[in-house]
Structures are given as C-alpha cells and as structure tokens.
Design an enzyme around this catalytic site. Structure first.
Site, short mmCIF file in Angstrom:
data_model
loop_
_atom_site.label_atom_id
_atom_site.label_comp_id
_atom_site.label_asym_id
_atom_site.label_seq_id
_atom_site.Cartn_x
_atom_site.Cartn_y
_atom_site.Cartn_z
N HIS A 1 0.82 -1.22 0.00
CA HIS A 1 0.00 0.00 0.00
C HIS A 1 0.86 1.28 0.00
O HIS A 1 0.35 2.38 -0.28
CB HIS A 1 -0.90 -0.01 1.24
CG HIS A 1 -2.14 0.79 1.11
ND1 HIS A 1 -2.30 1.82 0.21
CD2 HIS A 1 -3.32 0.73 1.79
CE1 HIS A 1 -3.50 2.34 0.33
NE2 HIS A 1 -4.14 1.70 1.28
N LYS B 1 -33.65 6.09 -6.27
CA LYS B 1 -34.22 6.71 -5.07
C LYS B 1 -33.57 8.07 -4.79
O LYS B 1 -33.81 8.69 -3.76
CB LYS B 1 -34.01 5.81 -3.86
CG LYS B 1 -34.69 4.45 -3.96
CD LYS B 1 -36.20 4.58 -3.93
CE LYS B 1 -36.88 3.22 -4.00
NZ LYS B 1 -38.36 3.36 -4.00
#
Length: 616
Positions: free
Chosen positions: A331, A416
């Site tokens: 990472h 929605k």
C-alpha cells in the site's frame, strides 16, 4: 467515479502532471471547527466542553504558530503532505504484509473462467499477457487520463504498480521505483515467479516481442516458461525464502543484510526482484469461490507466505491451482484505485477474447527462466521456519468474509435519488450501532487526486446526523417520516463532507501536518492530540471502522482492521449488487465480521423499506 478503461491516443497519460494545482492548506479555524463537530458523537457534554476549551487554546496559541510554519512549507512544495505520508508507511516496524498490504479476488469466475483444476498455467498466461499490454500502453502514455467531472486527476500513482519495491531498513524502509515511460528511457521488463517456495525470473520481452504469443496453451513461450518452473518445483525441495518478507520490518532488514553478507550474489538477486515488473505467484491452494461468496479467496491476502513477496513488490498476481485469481499489493506507494484501473483493463480484454488466447502462433527460441537460488545457511533456514510459524498463527486469528448482497445495487439506489457510497456508509453506521450499542468512529477514504500527487483524505462517517438517525431507527416510537427526515439530513452531511475532502478541505491531514511540524521543531505534542476526544474519535490511527469504496467495477478488495477491536470494511457497488469484504480479529470477543456483514445487509433492506414506506 466510475472507471473508464480506454486507450487514449489524443492525450498522453502524464501530460497534465505539471499543470495540476498544489495541495492546499485549509484555514485553521475551518479545520478546528470540523474537528469539534466530528468528536461530538463520542463525548458527553462535560467532555465536549473541555475539548472545546483545548481547541480554542490551540487555535489562539501554538496551533497558530504551527499553521504558519505549515503554510511556509507549502510554499516550497507542490504537495506539502507527500513526503510525510509516505514516511508514515516506511517508518512502520510491524509486519506490513499482514497489517498494511491490500488485496482482493479477481471476478473472472463470474464470466469466462469458472474454477477448474488444471487451468492455473493457462489463466496465468492470459492474465500476464493483458497486464503486460497495459504496461506497454502505460509506457507509451496511452492509458486514458482519469477525471472526476471536469477535473483532471493526478496520474502519478499509475507508475507505481510496475517496477516498484519497498526495501526493508533497520529503522526505516525506502522505496525504489524503476518504471520509465518510453520517452524517459529503458524500463526493466522481467517478471518474478514464485512457486513452491522458489524464486524464478524471466524477461517478458525477447528480441523486441512479448513472450506470450502461443495460440496453443500446451507448451510455448510463457506457457512453456511457467510449465518449466512448475515441473522444477514439483520435483525438488523448496527454500521458502519469500516467507521472510512477512516478518516485522527491522527483523527482516537485519536478515536481508545477513544474507547479503553471506554471499554477494544474494544482493544481485535482491536487485533483480526489486527492479522486476511484478510478481506472479503460482499457489497450490484451490479456494472455493462463487459470485456470491469470495471468502476463501482471502488466501490472496493471507495465504502461503513462501509464494508471496510480501514487502517489496508493489503488485503480486496470485493464480491458484483451480484458476481463481487474486491481487496482493504493497500500500505504501499507491492506493487501490490505481491498481483497479489496471485490473479493469485486464478484465475487459479477457472478456473481449472470451477468456482465451487469440494472438500469434509464431514460435521463437527463448531462454529458460533463471532460478534465483539464494545462498542460505542453517540460521536462515531456522528463521524461515520460525517466521512461517508466527505468520500462520497471526493470520489464523483473522476472521474475513467476502459476500455479495444481491437484492439490489447502484441502479435502484440512484433511482431513489440517493448517493450509493453514502447509502453503504450509513448502513454500516446503523449496523455497528445495532451490534455494539454505540457510535463507531469511522475512516472512509476520499481521494485528493485533483491536486499534484494527491492521495487521500479522511471522511469521518460517524457524524451527529448519522447517530441521530441510527437512534431513531432503533426507537419504536419514532415515525417513518421522522426517520426519513433524519436519514436525508445524514445523507446531506456525508455528501457535503465527501465533496469538501476531495477538494482539499478536509481536516485530518491538516491536523497531522500540524503535529508533524511540532515534531520537526522538537516541540512536545500539543494538548489537543493527548485529549481523550482525539483518540476516541479515531485520531492517531484509532478508527474502529476502517473503510473504503473500491469503486463501481467488479473488483473489490480489503485491508485488515486498523485496531485490535475494529473492523476492516471494504466494498464495491455494481448496478445489481453490493460486494462487501469485512474483517475482524477472532481474539477480540467484541467483534465478529460475519455478524456485522449480515447486519449491514439487513440495514440495506431497512433503508430501502424506509424510502418505500415514505411514498405510500
């Protein structure tokens, strides 16, 4: 931002790097106001008043001085945070393979590649071929520049998955990056292959051509290379040297120096591994996987340490015995989205070719792979055994689940008029509240790639608005209308925070910068950082919920919990489903990844039902 995997001919991948804006330093009063807002869910009135006094004292005293010094630093750097952020990874002394690396399964079983024994080499070769094609496009700067709306995003991280490594140091690690574009010069082009604890290298380019060019997977070129390696490893014993990379960092650095002193050729082997394009891991495991349950493919992250180069290759591509695939990455030099762009390109090409090789069948004489046969002694053999024993004990404590919620996904959520990412974050807040009876301090990754070499900022998802909504959902006396109104307020707050963070107006990195300025000046940490509110709200790496959206593609992934009593919670959102990877530690009696994940799924349904009921 949705991934557009294109091969651009009009723009060069890195052409706008020099014109990107510098990372800004937010106004001090704004950052402190946002900090005070963020700590409210975790304090009673008396505690909050004390924290407010500490913050005011900081703002009018040492904080003002530190902020001015940070502004001066920002005048001389296009990204005032960049060096510090990388150092945070490189200074770690714990096992970064376990605690910091990220990984996730490939989704190929959902279309072209159902799990099947005997397909490991074939699938490895197709995967490698398309990865090399992406590397070739990147070198030619034909990978499309990413944008968020009209904003051009920084592409620097895209250099890092190739020819990049983390080199262990006794007190601090370092990064070596050897990738070059065609305009910059020659770039290393060899691959490393790990198989049954042994290490091999071969060049992906031979006489100017990529090796993987056989229509028949029975035995030419890279198929031949990998088959040769596999046969060699089945007939001769392993050393398992790669397991040492999973060690605590100082221990591993000392062992590496010992190996170099043992035989000078070992140093040459290290250099070869460090400069390589990436690592191919041929793993004998055969994890079960379905489109609804990828849990066993966690072996990509926690599998056999003798076939993972855990610390210093930015990208490990693991292919299992049954042809399932996973990625495993350091990472330190880049964030997940840079890798996901590459993986999405590979998947696109695999789909276009129906999972098969459809290239040239020309056969060329090629050199055999070179085995990197490190010189070892009994001390190293003993250390490998001890490291493997420690590693397996540690990962056996991990509880990780990787499930698909298939009732609905992005399409219905957007219908929605709700933001899909915020939908998941609020469901997680509600689920944590249900499971633990209290708010959960939460880190969500926001990208700051609108700025030069930008990486991330923290969205603190546990807001007062979210907590009030959670309480309402659990209070049987509250009406649907009240719950819906509170939910919309929580959505609005989260959406506002995301936008602010992406535009360089978050506060966590700012507070980190002020602390690091104090440390560089030899000053004691200001009282703000020792206050209970700072740790209780997640500051200093104490977030109970460590979360990230891995995008709107078929690729997911995870990293492990930030704290022993916490969760790692990572998710991808597709049109028809939401894929969750949730992790916790078995040794913590308070946490259970399975329970939290299932509760989140129920909260998805509860939230949808709330919107439906409101329309009746």
């Amino acid at each position: 931002m949705e991934k557009q995997v294109l091969e651009s001919s009009e723009e060069r991948t890195f052409q706008y790097q020099d014109s990107l804006p510098s990372l800004p330093v937010p106004p001090l009063d704004e950052s402190l106001s946002k900090y005070l807002d963020a700590v409210k869910p975790f304090l009673n009135q008396e505690e909050y008043q004390r924290t407010e006094d500490i913050v005011k004292k900081f703002e009018n005293g040492i904080g003002k001085e530190l902020h001015q010094k940070l502004l001066e630093r920002a005048k001389t750097r296009r990204n005032w945070l960049e060096d510090w952020w990388l150092s945070a990874y490189l200074d770690l002394r714990i096992s970064t393979q376990i605690h910091c690396n990220m990984g996730g399964p490939g989704p190929f079983i959902e279309h072209c590649w159902p799990p099947k024994e005997g397909t490991q080499i074939e699938k490895a070769c197709v995967n490698i071929w398309h990865t090399l094609k992406y590397w070739d496009l990147l070198r030619a700067e034909k990978v499309a520049i990413e944008r968020s709306g009209d904003a051009i995003l920084d592409m620097n991280q895209f250099r890092m998955p190739f020819c990049t490594c983390k080199i262990p140091g006794v007190t601090r690690d370092s990064i070596g990056s050897y990738f070059k574009t065609e305009a910059e010069g020659e770039c290393p082009s060899h691959l490393i292959v790990l198989c049954r604890g042994r290490v091999f290298a071969f060049d992906a380019i031979h006489e100017g051509n990529m090796l993987i060019s056989s229509r028949d997977f029975s035995g030419f070129h890279t198929t031949l290379q990998l088959t040769y390696i596999q046969k060699r490893c089945h007939s001769e014993p392993e050393t398992g040297l790669a397991a040492l990379t999973s060690n605590e960092r100082t221990k591993w650095a000392e062992l590496r120096e010992y190996l170099i002193d043992l035989d000078p050729k070992n140093l040459n082997f290290w250099k070869k591994i460090q400069r390589s394009l990436f690592v191919v891991c041929l793993d004998d495991s055969s994890p079960h996987a379905t489109p609804e349950d990828y849990t066993e493919v966690k072996l990509g992250l926690t599998g056999d340490p003798t076939v993972r180069w855990g610390d210093n290759k930015s990208y490990n591509s693991s292919i299992f015995s049954n042809g399932t695939c996973s990625a495993f990455c350091d990472h330190s030099p880049f964030d997940a989205m840079a890798l996901i762009t590459m993986l999405a390109y590979v998947e696109k090409k695999i789909l276009e070719n129906e999972g098969k090789w459809k290239g040239s069948d020309k056969v060329r004489d090629i050199p055999w792979p070179e085995e990197l046969a490190f010189t070892v002694d009994q001390k190293i053999i003993n250390e490998i055994g001890l490291t493997k024993e420690w590693y397996y004990k540690k990962v056996s404590d991990l509880h990780l689940v990787n499930y698909a919620f298939t009732s609905f996904g992005k399409a219905l959520i957007r219908k929605k008029k709700l933001h899909p990412d915020t939908f998941v974050q609020l469901a997680l807040q509600l689920a944590y509240y249900k499971c633990h009876g209290r708010p959960g301090c939460c880190y969500e990754t926001a990208m700051t790639r609108r700025f030069y070499h930008g990486r991330t900022e923290t969205i603190r998802s546990c807001t007062m608005e979210a907590v009030e909504w959670c309480k309402s959902m659990l209070d049987p006396s509250d009406s649907t209308y009240e719950r819906l109104q509170l939910m919309h307020k929580a959505f609005a707050k989260h959406n506002k925070m995301r936008k602010e963070c992406e535009n360089g107006k978050g506060f966590d990195r700012h507070l980190l910068g002020l602390l690091l300025i104090a440390q560089e000046q030899g000053l004691p940490a200001p009282e703000l950082y020792a206050d209970k509110a700072f740790t209780a709200s997640g500051g200093g790496g104490n977030f109970v919920l460590s979360t990230s959206l891995t995008g709107y593609t078929r690729f997911g992934g995870c990293a492990l919990p930030m704290v022993p009593h916490g969760y790692g919670f990572f998710y991808s959102i597709r049109d028809d489903r939401i894929i969750i990877t949730c992790s916790s530690w078995k040794s913590c009696p308070e946490t259970d990844a399975e329970v939290l994940c299932r509760t989140v799924f129920q909260c998805f349904q509860d939230m949808l039902q709330l919107t439906v009921a409101a329309q009746l």
